[in-house]
Design a protein around this motif. Sequence first.
Motif, PDB file in Angstrom:
ATOM      1  N   SER A 138    -106.767  97.868  59.567  1.00  0.00           N
ATOM      2  CA  SER A 138    -106.016  98.256  58.370  1.00  0.00           C
ATOM      3  C   SER A 138    -105.183  97.090  57.838  1.00  0.00           C
ATOM      4  O   SER A 138    -104.995  96.959  56.622  1.00  0.00           O
ATOM      5  N   LEU A 139    -104.684  96.244  58.740  1.00  0.00           N
ATOM      6  CA  LEU A 139    -103.962  95.050  58.289  1.00  0.00           C
ATOM      7  C   LEU A 139    -104.899  94.133  57.515  1.00  0.00           C
ATOM      8  O   LEU A 139    -104.505  93.514  56.519  1.00  0.00           O
ATOM      9  N   ALA A 140    -106.143  94.038  57.980  1.00  0.00           N
ATOM     10  CA  ALA A 140    -107.121  93.198  57.287  1.00  0.00           C
ATOM     11  C   ALA A 140    -107.384  93.718  55.878  1.00  0.00           C
ATOM     12  O   ALA A 140    -107.461  92.936  54.918  1.00  0.00           O
ATOM     13  N   VAL A 141    -107.506  95.038  55.736  1.00  0.00           N
ATOM     14  CA  VAL A 141    -107.723  95.616  54.406  1.00  0.00           C
ATOM     15  C   VAL A 141    -106.562  95.259  53.484  1.00  0.00           C
ATOM     16  O   VAL A 141    -106.768  94.837  52.332  1.00  0.00           O
ATOM     17  N   GLU A 142    -105.333  95.424  53.969  1.00  0.00           N
ATOM     18  CA  GLU A 142    -104.159  95.100  53.147  1.00  0.00           C
ATOM     19  C   GLU A 142    -104.134  93.635  52.755  1.00  0.00           C
ATOM     20  O   GLU A 142    -103.906  93.300  51.584  1.00  0.00           O
ATOM     21  N   GLU A 143    -104.354  92.756  53.722  1.00  0.00           N
ATOM     22  CA  GLU A 143    -104.267  91.327  53.425  1.00  0.00           C
ATOM     23  C   GLU A 143    -105.379  90.886  52.484  1.00  0.00           C
ATOM     24  O   GLU A 143    -105.183  89.994  51.655  1.00  0.00           O
ATOM     25  N   GLN A 144    -106.557  91.476  52.606  1.00  0.00           N
ATOM     26  CA  GLN A 144    -107.619  91.158  51.657  1.00  0.00           C
ATOM     27  C   GLN A 144    -107.227  91.601  50.249  1.00  0.00           C
ATOM     28  O   GLN A 144    -107.515  90.908  49.269  1.00  0.00           O
ATOM     29  N   PHE A 145    -106.574  92.734  50.150  1.00  0.00           N
ATOM     30  CA  PHE A 145    -106.075  93.196  48.857  1.00  0.00           C
ATOM     31  C   PHE A 145    -105.055  92.202  48.304  1.00  0.00           C
ATOM     32  O   PHE A 145    -105.058  91.886  47.100  1.00  0.00           O
ATOM     33  N   TYR A 146    -104.194  91.697  49.183  1.00  0.00           N
ATOM     34  CA  TYR A 146    -103.142  90.777  48.747  1.00  0.00           C
ATOM     35  C   TYR A 146    -103.681  89.400  48.368  1.00  0.00           C
ATOM     36  O   TYR A 146    -103.004  88.629  47.686  1.00  0.00           O
ATOM     37  N   ILE A 147    -104.875  89.079  48.818  1.00  0.00           N
ATOM     38  CA  ILE A 147    -105.483  87.811  48.399  1.00  0.00           C
ATOM     39  C   ILE A 147    -105.879  87.877  46.923  1.00  0.00           C
ATOM     40  O   ILE A 147    -105.651  86.930  46.158  1.00  0.00           O
ATOM     41  N   PHE A 148    -106.460  89.012  46.520  1.00  0.00           N
ATOM     42  CA  PHE A 148    -107.013  89.116  45.169  1.00  0.00           C
ATOM     43  C   PHE A 148    -106.021  89.693  44.157  1.00  0.00           C
ATOM     44  O   PHE A 148    -105.982  89.261  43.005  1.00  0.00           O
ATOM     45  N   PHE A 149    -105.234  90.669  44.580  1.00  0.00           N
ATOM     46  CA  PHE A 149    -104.442  91.418  43.626  1.00  0.00           C
ATOM     47  C   PHE A 149    -103.378  90.584  42.910  1.00  0.00           C
ATOM     48  O   PHE A 149    -103.243  90.688  41.679  1.00  0.00           O
ATOM     49  N   PRO A 150    -102.577  89.747  43.602  1.00  0.00           N
ATOM     50  CA  PRO A 150    -101.564  88.958  42.884  1.00  0.00           C
ATOM     51  C   PRO A 150    -102.162  88.028  41.833  1.00  0.00           C
ATOM     52  O   PRO A 150    -101.592  87.854  40.750  1.00  0.00           O
ATOM     53  N   VAL A 151    -103.317  87.451  42.186  1.00  0.00           N
ATOM     54  CA  VAL A 151    -103.974  86.560  41.225  1.00  0.00           C
ATOM     55  C   VAL A 151    -104.458  87.356  40.021  1.00  0.00           C
ATOM     56  O   VAL A 151    -104.267  86.949  38.863  1.00  0.00           O
ATOM     57  N   LEU A 152    -105.069  88.516  40.279  1.00  0.00           N
ATOM     58  CA  LEU A 152    -105.530  89.374  39.188  1.00  0.00           C
ATOM     59  C   LEU A 152    -104.360  89.796  38.307  1.00  0.00           C
ATOM     60  O   LEU A 152    -104.442  89.733  37.070  1.00  0.00           O
ATOM     61  N   LEU A 153    -103.260  90.198  38.925  1.00  0.00           N
ATOM     62  CA  LEU A 153    -102.107  90.660  38.166  1.00  0.00           C
ATOM     63  C   LEU A 153    -101.504  89.526  37.337  1.00  0.00           C
ATOM     64  O   LEU A 153    -101.060  89.738  36.191  1.00  0.00           O
ATOM     65  N   ALA A 154    -101.492  88.325  37.892  1.00  0.00           N
ATOM     66  CA  ALA A 154    -100.969  87.175  37.150  1.00  0.00           C
ATOM     67  C   ALA A 154    -101.803  86.893  35.907  1.00  0.00           C
ATOM     68  O   ALA A 154    -101.272  86.626  34.821  1.00  0.00           O
ATOM     69  N   ILE A 155    -103.123  86.974  36.064  1.00  0.00           N
ATOM     70  CA  ILE A 155    -104.008  86.753  34.918  1.00  0.00           C
ATOM     71  C   ILE A 155    -103.799  87.838  33.866  1.00  0.00           C
ATOM     72  O   ILE A 155    -103.717  87.558  32.657  1.00  0.00           O
ATOM     73  N   LEU A 156    -103.679  89.082  34.314  1.00  0.00           N
ATOM     74  CA  LEU A 156    -103.497  90.190  33.372  1.00  0.00           C
ATOM     75  C   LEU A 156    -102.178  90.064  32.619  1.00  0.00           C
ATOM     76  O   LEU A 156    -102.111  90.318  31.408  1.00  0.00           O
ATOM     77  N   HIS A 157    -101.111  89.656  33.308  1.00  0.00           N
ATOM     78  CA  HIS A 157     -99.816  89.508  32.647  1.00  0.00           C
ATOM     79  C   HIS A 157     -99.817  88.370  31.627  1.00  0.00           C
ATOM     80  O   HIS A 157     -99.020  88.380  30.687  1.00  0.00           O
ATOM     81  N   ARG A 158    -100.680  87.433  31.822  1.00  0.00           N
ATOM     82  CA  ARG A 158    -100.756  86.322  30.874  1.00  0.00           C
ATOM     83  C   ARG A 158    -101.418  86.752  29.570  1.00  0.00           C
ATOM     84  O   ARG A 158    -101.057  86.263  28.492  1.00  0.00           O
ATOM     85  N   PHE A 159    -102.373  87.676  29.661  1.00  0.00           N
ATOM     86  CA  PHE A 159    -103.173  87.999  28.482  1.00  0.00           C
ATOM     87  C   PHE A 159    -103.013  89.436  27.977  1.00  0.00           C
ATOM     88  O   PHE A 159    -103.525  89.770  26.907  1.00  0.00           O
ATOM     89  N   MET A 160    -102.325  90.292  28.723  1.00  0.00           N
ATOM     90  CA  MET A 160    -102.264  91.701  28.334  1.00  0.00           C
ATOM     91  C   MET A 160    -100.833  92.227  28.407  1.00  0.00           C
ATOM     92  O   MET A 160     -99.991  91.669  29.110  1.00  0.00           O
ATOM     93  N   ARG A 161    -100.601  93.323  27.684  1.00  0.00           N
ATOM     94  CA  ARG A 161     -99.318  93.988  27.744  1.00  0.00           C
ATOM     95  C   ARG A 161     -99.283  94.940  28.944  1.00  0.00           C
ATOM     96  O   ARG A 161    -100.316  95.306  29.500  1.00  0.00           O
ATOM     97  N   ASP A 162     -98.066  95.369  29.304  1.00  0.00           N
ATOM     98  CA  ASP A 162     -97.887  96.208  30.487  1.00  0.00           C
ATOM     99  C   ASP A 162     -98.724  97.483  30.411  1.00  0.00           C
ATOM    100  O   ASP A 162     -99.345  97.891  31.393  1.00  0.00           O
ATOM    101  N   ARG A 163     -98.735  98.122  29.237  1.00  0.00           N
ATOM    102  CA  ARG A 163     -99.464  99.386  29.118  1.00  0.00           C
ATOM    103  C   ARG A 163    -100.962  99.172  29.311  1.00  0.00           C
ATOM    104  O   ARG A 163    -101.639  99.986  29.948  1.00  0.00           O
ATOM    105  N   SER A 164    -101.482  98.091  28.781  1.00  0.00           N
ATOM    106  CA  SER A 164    -102.908  97.793  28.949  1.00  0.00           C
ATOM    107  C   SER A 164    -103.229  97.484  30.402  1.00  0.00           C
ATOM    108  O   SER A 164    -104.295  97.862  30.917  1.00  0.00           O
ATOM    109  N   ILE A 165    -102.294  96.800  31.071  1.00  0.00           N
ATOM    110  CA  ILE A 165    -102.494  96.502  32.492  1.00  0.00           C
ATOM    111  C   ILE A 165    -102.575  97.801  33.290  1.00  0.00           C
ATOM    112  O   ILE A 165    -103.437  97.968  34.163  1.00  0.00           O
TER     113      ILE A 165
END
Length: 659
Positions: A138-165
């Motif tokens: 379960s720790l592996a699942v979380e850490e794999q999520f944390y590898i991709f999710f912050p980067v994805l969220l950073a890209i979305l915040h650069r190009f999209m509004r909060d509601r669209s995100i």
Amino acid sequence: MNRYRSDIDGLRAIAILPVVLFHTGFSSFSGGYVGVDVFFVISGFLITSSLNNDFRAQTYSIAAFYERRIRRIMPALFAMLLLTFLVGALMLLPLDMVDLGTSMWGACLFVSNLTFWSLSGDYFGLPSERQPLLHTWSLAVEEQFYIFFPVLLAILHRFMRDRSITKLLAVLFVLSLALSIYASVRSPVANFYLLPTRAWELLAGSLVASGLRGPTSRRIAEIEGAFALFLLIVPIFAYGPNTPFPGISAVPPVLGAALIIHSGLGDSMSSAGRLLAHPLLRFVGLISYSLYLWHWPIIVYTRYGLLDVNLAQKFAIVAASVGAATLSWRYVERPFRRTGAVMGRQTLFIITSSVLAVLSIAGFLVARHGWEGRFPVAVVRAADKSTFQGPHRECGLAYDRKRTVETLCVLGAPGVKPNFVVIGDSHGDAAAPAVFDAARAVGQAGYQITATGYRPLLGFEKVGEQSKYRYLNRLTVHVLDGHPEINSIIIPIYWRQAVTIDGYLSSDGRRVASSSSVELGLRTLIMRYPKRRFLLIASSANSPLFGANAATRARLFHYHNFAPTVPIQNFRAMEASYRGVLDRLGNLPNVQVASYASKLCDARACYGLINGNLAYTDDNHLSYYASRLLIPTYKQFLMRAAQKKAGGQRTSKVDSESR
């Protein structure tokens, strides 16, 4: 969101306590594993809240994010891994040390979920009493999520509004949930372990953190909190190992956790929130990460050394886990958590990388040979189940080796045309040497079609192993259709697993109850060949105290009166799950039923040792010694089938001449 949420610490307690009690063996908490899903929701909420705050304050830094993760996760994890390795070096037999080395490597690189998935078992089917790092999946699942999710969220915040995100996260949530529901039928092991089918649980927390407003009134918060507790608590007691999970079954605990978090977003705390904010629950929540890390190795090593645990020892395990978690939280987690409290960022990264490298290398080296030199050669041999399996084991794995009609093993009397076939799962593989010994004694030979988890259920496929079933069902039909000289079929299978644990799909893709699938699939095979004789072999009891590993541990830890048994009433209760199916099939005119229980059980118990010899190689597979106990039955069956065939041929010849 910056304010401290005491109710979330209490929610962590609601998540960890059922997990610990379920793993320790308190049967009332049969669905306690859902606590892991609650943790996923909490993690998704907290991480998304933290990242959103950084984005809005324009202070986002990927290095800072991973620094926080390292301070939060790594120190306690490293401490647990190191101590688990040291204790394992003292206790674990070589093959178990191989498993520890492999899983330690996986834990260090946060791919434990992939490691255990690759074992082709399931969370409840693995020899879990010998896997001290199984919980790190379960720790592996979380850490794999944390590898991709912050980067994805950073890209979305650069190009999209909060509601669209938020809308996009909702789409990802739905896609992952849909995939999980689909995989729960088609590939349940992958569904359990892999990120794509678990991401929706973390995303549920992310959605709560991404723009959802809190309850608009105190009354709504109260209703929401009460309903959430209901959704959380019921699965803990209502679910069990046979509940398809995750998928639809995971929705209640996930939704319950999300609602608890959401109900606390308003101006006032609900009654459920105040309950969760109780100081005792808050404390358990604070130590929950360390408690999750430490409880499982403590359980595994206690059971490994004691072989079995009683009620008092279960309570002692829980107390020891809480004690270890408290020490870990106080002296390992807390000192490292605050930025700059122990060391600077650069030093932290260097030390973390070094420890990861050392532990990974250690795991890799141990996984090579299991450090066999720690024990005498006789102990190493006695602990290896292959020592007790008998000859011809290379004839199994019919699917893995892509056996064809031409490449199937032919065993028994040499130079004789095969006139029977052994078909089954790994229990068939265990019984086969004795069958061929019997065949040799009566001058016959036969084919072997066996593969782990395979039962010849025509018209059905095992969930997650559809390709295997299609291949082997086709091979079975080809052998029987193409060889009219085959007069008998022997089918030894693991009946309990077949009718209660495994799931099956019909030919049109519908999921069918396991017992119905087994009965209908075997009945179809039997009725397709009404002139052939079938012998169905029922297995005996199973127990974690059976087999080479347990017997060797008993020697090592000085249990001089080691004589493992299963009370006959327990075996009868287990047998009841498939006895009806077996009896109904046994009533067919061309079917005979035999059972190893007649040789391994009496009116009091089923035995793991017979005349001082191991009856099992592991917790459920027969040893070669025990498999030979049915040789008289096999000889009688083979001779009768051959005589019936010969008699039928003579009758046909006379009829032909008279015409």
